[in-house]
Design a protein around this motif. Structure first.
Motif, mmCIF file in Angstrom:
data_model
loop_
_atom_site.group_PDB
_atom_site.id
_atom_site.type_symbol
_atom_site.label_atom_id
_atom_site.label_comp_id
_atom_site.label_asym_id
_atom_site.label_seq_id
_atom_site.Cartn_x
_atom_site.Cartn_y
_atom_site.Cartn_z
ATOM 1 N N ALA A 235 34.542 42.319 46.500
ATOM 2 C CA ALA A 235 35.608 43.047 47.179
ATOM 3 C C ALA A 235 36.626 43.593 46.184
ATOM 4 O O ALA A 235 37.102 44.728 46.320
ATOM 5 N N LEU A 236 36.966 42.809 45.155
ATOM 6 C CA LEU A 236 37.926 43.267 44.154
ATOM 7 C C LEU A 236 37.358 44.432 43.343
ATOM 8 O O LEU A 236 38.080 45.383 43.004
ATOM 9 N N PHE A 237 36.068 44.367 43.026
ATOM 10 C CA PHE A 237 35.427 45.483 42.315
ATOM 11 C C PHE A 237 35.480 46.742 43.173
ATOM 12 O O PHE A 237 35.835 47.826 42.699
ATOM 13 N N TYR A 238 35.144 46.594 44.448
ATOM 14 C CA TYR A 238 35.144 47.742 45.359
ATOM 15 C C TYR A 238 36.562 48.260 45.582
ATOM 16 O O TYR A 238 36.777 49.469 45.730
ATOM 17 N N MET A 239 37.547 47.353 45.593
ATOM 18 C CA MET A 239 38.933 47.772 45.789
ATOM 19 C C MET A 239 39.391 48.732 44.697
ATOM 20 O O MET A 239 40.021 49.757 44.963
ATOM 21 N N LEU A 240 39.072 48.395 43.454
ATOM 22 C CA LEU A 240 39.436 49.256 42.337
ATOM 23 C C LEU A 240 38.801 50.628 42.494
ATOM 24 O O LEU A 240 39.456 51.663 42.325
ATOM 25 N N GLY B 101 29.960 48.917 44.054
ATOM 26 C CA GLY B 101 30.800 48.019 44.832
ATOM 27 C C GLY B 101 30.123 47.551 46.108
ATOM 28 O O GLY B 101 30.162 46.367 46.454
ATOM 29 N N LYS B 102 29.466 48.468 46.812
ATOM 30 C CA LYS B 102 28.803 48.090 48.065
ATOM 31 C C LYS B 102 27.573 47.221 47.817
ATOM 32 O O LYS B 102 27.288 46.304 48.596
ATOM 33 N N VAL B 103 26.850 47.489 46.743
ATOM 34 C CA VAL B 103 25.705 46.639 46.408
ATOM 35 C C VAL B 103 26.165 45.217 46.123
ATOM 36 O O VAL B 103 25.550 44.234 46.576
ATOM 37 N N LEU B 104 27.258 45.088 45.391
ATOM 38 C CA LEU B 104 27.791 43.747 45.094
ATOM 39 C C LEU B 104 28.221 43.037 46.379
ATOM 40 O O LEU B 104 28.015 41.823 46.528
ATOM 41 N N ILE B 105 28.805 43.772 47.310
ATOM 42 C CA ILE B 105 29.208 43.171 48.583
ATOM 43 C C ILE B 105 27.984 42.706 49.364
ATOM 44 O O ILE B 105 27.958 41.592 49.902
ATOM 45 N N LEU B 106 26.954 43.535 49.425
ATOM 46 C CA LEU B 106 25.737 43.161 50.155
ATOM 47 C C LEU B 106 25.065 41.937 49.527
ATOM 48 O O LEU B 106 24.567 41.057 50.229
ATOM 49 N N ILE C 55 34.240 44.955 33.955
ATOM 50 C CA ILE C 55 35.048 44.906 35.176
ATOM 51 C C ILE C 55 34.511 43.838 36.128
ATOM 52 O O ILE C 55 35.268 43.051 36.701
ATOM 53 N N ASN C 56 33.174 43.780 36.271
ATOM 54 C CA ASN C 56 32.572 42.779 37.139
ATOM 55 C C ASN C 56 32.819 41.363 36.605
ATOM 56 O O ASN C 56 33.083 40.433 37.379
ATOM 57 N N ALA C 57 32.749 41.207 35.289
ATOM 58 C CA ALA C 57 33.036 39.897 34.688
ATOM 59 C C ALA C 57 34.481 39.491 34.974
ATOM 60 O O ALA C 57 34.767 38.321 35.263
ATOM 61 N N TYR C 58 35.386 40.462 34.911
ATOM 62 C CA TYR C 58 36.796 40.176 35.181
ATOM 63 C C TYR C 58 37.000 39.779 36.640
ATOM 64 O O TYR C 58 37.717 38.812 36.939
ATOM 65 N N THR C 59 36.392 40.519 37.575
ATOM 66 C CA THR C 59 36.582 40.197 38.992
ATOM 67 C C THR C 59 35.932 38.854 39.347
ATOM 68 O O THR C 59 36.446 38.121 40.200
ATOM 69 N N GLU C 60 34.816 38.516 38.707
ATOM 70 C CA GLU C 60 34.201 37.203 38.943
ATOM 71 C C GLU C 60 35.128 36.077 38.486
ATOM 72 O O GLU C 60 35.301 35.067 39.188
ATOM 73 N N ALA C 61 35.730 36.257 37.310
ATOM 74 C CA ALA C 61 36.674 35.247 36.818
ATOM 75 C C ALA C 61 37.917 35.190 37.705
ATOM 76 O O ALA C 61 38.491 34.114 37.919
ATOM 77 N N THR C 62 38.329 36.334 38.240
ATOM 78 C CA THR C 62 39.481 36.380 39.140
ATOM 79 C C THR C 62 39.194 35.605 40.420
ATOM 80 O O THR C 62 40.035 34.826 40.900
#
Length: 505
Positions: free
Chosen positions: A330-335, A396-401, A475-482
């Motif tokens: 969700a954070l990745f998609y938000m950006l 972003g949508k693939v990560l959400i799915l 970016i994905n690594a950052y959102t995962e850590a977040t």
């Protein structure tokens, strides 16, 4: 204490105060100072982002009062991400306004900077009451920005926006009053400690306060049925204001993430995951409503405003499920969606200026000026917004799915998101084909010339969907850590023991 935490608040505050006393100064000087202020804000945001990557919580206590007393700012990965997302968006919106959108109101730049200050207070505050104060600061500034340009077309939607948000503010005050009456605190870390300890006889008061607070955040985020004010308000605002407002709904989403993972999260005892059972279906219905609105839009700005609602539903569905992978996605998609929608608002305004009387209405008209350039920019924004490969919306949508485990929630999320994405593609395809391809013979006089300032700002903001793809891995690594940091609420509670100035660690 790290004084850098005050920079995102002090920079727009001082810049806004300076602009207040420069209302009659030459406009080139006001513009230069305004953009310079925003550039400094971007720099400060990236400095805080680099500080937040060590996973530590940084605290700034005004007056050197030990938490939970006094005003406290807290920096973590989520706050830093929101600061960067907002400041980058604001920079391109501010540059775009130099093309003439800032004229007609001597205090445009003042309001713009004060709204940024309110947004940044909301992202950094560690206290519920100060979150209310931040909402009021950014909302007061947004009232003026929404009315910028005048006319009934903006006054009526602006009035609806004001009335609804005033009602939301009243409910906010009542809800925090109910919570404070039982817990004796509004500091978020202290609430996370005291809410699980609430006695049975007071449980209903805190529960009611928490649910009312969720309604307020739902209004700010524009969740169905509290979303119908948004399309007309955003669709009739001036382009840089509408583009900046793309981040406004994310403030409500941020507040839900912050409060309902920390205060009412898994460790909240009888109040654990308060309201999340309601949030998931409402998110999916909001997504569906946004798609229906986009299909029925009669102009580009309304279409993009409904896209904001689509993104709200898409963001909140995985957040409501509460998994680390879902929050990260969700954070990745938000950006991605915030910058994409902001760019689309700017591009739509450029298109309106090149079609004469047809403006941005989805109707046939003579060929517009600069059709190729604007067509490419609209296509990039539409592809990213709809979630087509290879741009950031697709990732972003693939990560959400991928974030949803097998089960009933997975079936609902996959079904609504995939069907919604397909229909969103149809909505953008319909709009693009009519505006750019189904032209008629005739000459059209551009209402506005395509200046280099506006074109560059719109193009660069739209191109960020490509930049996100290029930087997808970090970016994905950052959102995962977040997401991991957000779910480890015990670490946040350590701010209650943070040493003050003059104390030893």
């Amino acid at each position: 204490m790290n004084h850098w935490l005050t920079a995102p608040i002090l920079i727009p505050l001082l810049g806004g105060i300076l602009q207040t006393f420069m209302g009659y100064a030459p406009i080139p000087l006001r513009r230069t100072l305004a953009v310079a202020t925003t550039v400094l804000l971007v720099a400060a945001s990236f400095i805080l982002l680099s500080l937040a990557t060590d996973d530590a919580y940084r605290v700034y206590a005004f007056g050197n009062w030990q938490p939970p007393f006094g005003i406290v700012l807290v920096l973590d990965r989520l706050a830093a991400l929101m600061l960067v997302m907002t400041s980058v968006l604001a920079l391109f919106c501010h540059i775009y306004s130099l093309g003439g959108a800032d004229q007609g109101n001597r205090q445009f730049h003042t309001l713009f900077l004060f709204q940024l200050m309110g947004l940044n207070i909301a992202f950094l505050t560690g206290d519920l009451f100060n979150l209310f104060v931040a909402f009021e600061v950014l909302l007061i500034a947004s009232y003026g920005l929404l009315m910028h340009g005048g006319g009934t077309v903006r006054t009526v939607p602006g009035l609806h926006y004001v009335v609804l948000n005033l009602a939301g503010s009243a409910i906010f005050l009542i809800s925090v009053g109910m919570i404070y009456s039982v817990t004796g605190t509004l500091n978020m870390a202290d609430l996370a400690v005291k809410v699980p300890q609430v006695a049975d006889e007071n449980l209903n008061i805190v529960q009611a306060g928490g649910m009312m607070l969720l309604v307020v955040f739902a209004l700010k985020a524009a969740i169905l049925p509290l979303c119908f004010w948004l399309p007309k308000a955003y669709g009739n605002a001036t382009a840089p204001v509408a583009a900046l407002f793309a981040v406004m709904t994310k403030v409500g989403i941020y507040a839900i993430i912050r409060v309902y993972l920390l205060v009412f999260g898994d460790n909240a005892g009888p109040l654990a995951n308060l309201g999340m059972d309601w949030l998931f279906p409402l998110a999916l219905i909001t997504l569906a409503m946004g798609v229906i609105g986009a299909l029925g839009a009669n102009n580009l700005r309304s279409l993009i405003a409904w896209q904001v609602i689509i993104s709200v539903g898409t963001l909140l569905a995985p957040i409501a499920l509460g998994s680390q992978a879902g929050i990260s996605a969700a954070l990745f998609y938000m950006l991605s969606t915030t910058w994409t929608v902001g760019g689309l608002f700017l591009v739509a305004n450029l298109i309106a200026g090149q079609r004469g009387g047809a403006a941005d209405y989805i109707i046939t008209a003579p060929k517009m000026h600069h059709r190729r350039l604007l067509g490419v920019l609209f296509m990039l924004g539409a592809v990213a917004a709809a979630g087509l490969p290879p741009l950031s919306g697709f990732l972003g949508k693939v990560l959400i799915l991928k974030s949803v485990d097998s089960g009933v929630p997975m079936a609902w999320l996959w079904g609504v998101l995939l069907v919604g994405s397909f229909l969103t593609i149809l909505a953008y395809s319909r709009a693009g084909s009519i505006v750019f391809w189904r032209t008629i013979d005739g000459h059209v006089d551009a209402r506005e010339s395509l200046s280099g300032t506006t074109a560059v700002a719109a193009a660069l903001l739209t191109a960020l969907s490509v930049v996100i793809v290029a930087l997808a891995n970090p970016i994905n690594a950052y959102t995962e850590a977040t997401a991991a940091q957000l779910l480890d609420t015990s670490a946040y509670l350590e701010i209650l023991k943070a040493p003050m100035a003059g104390e030893e660690n």
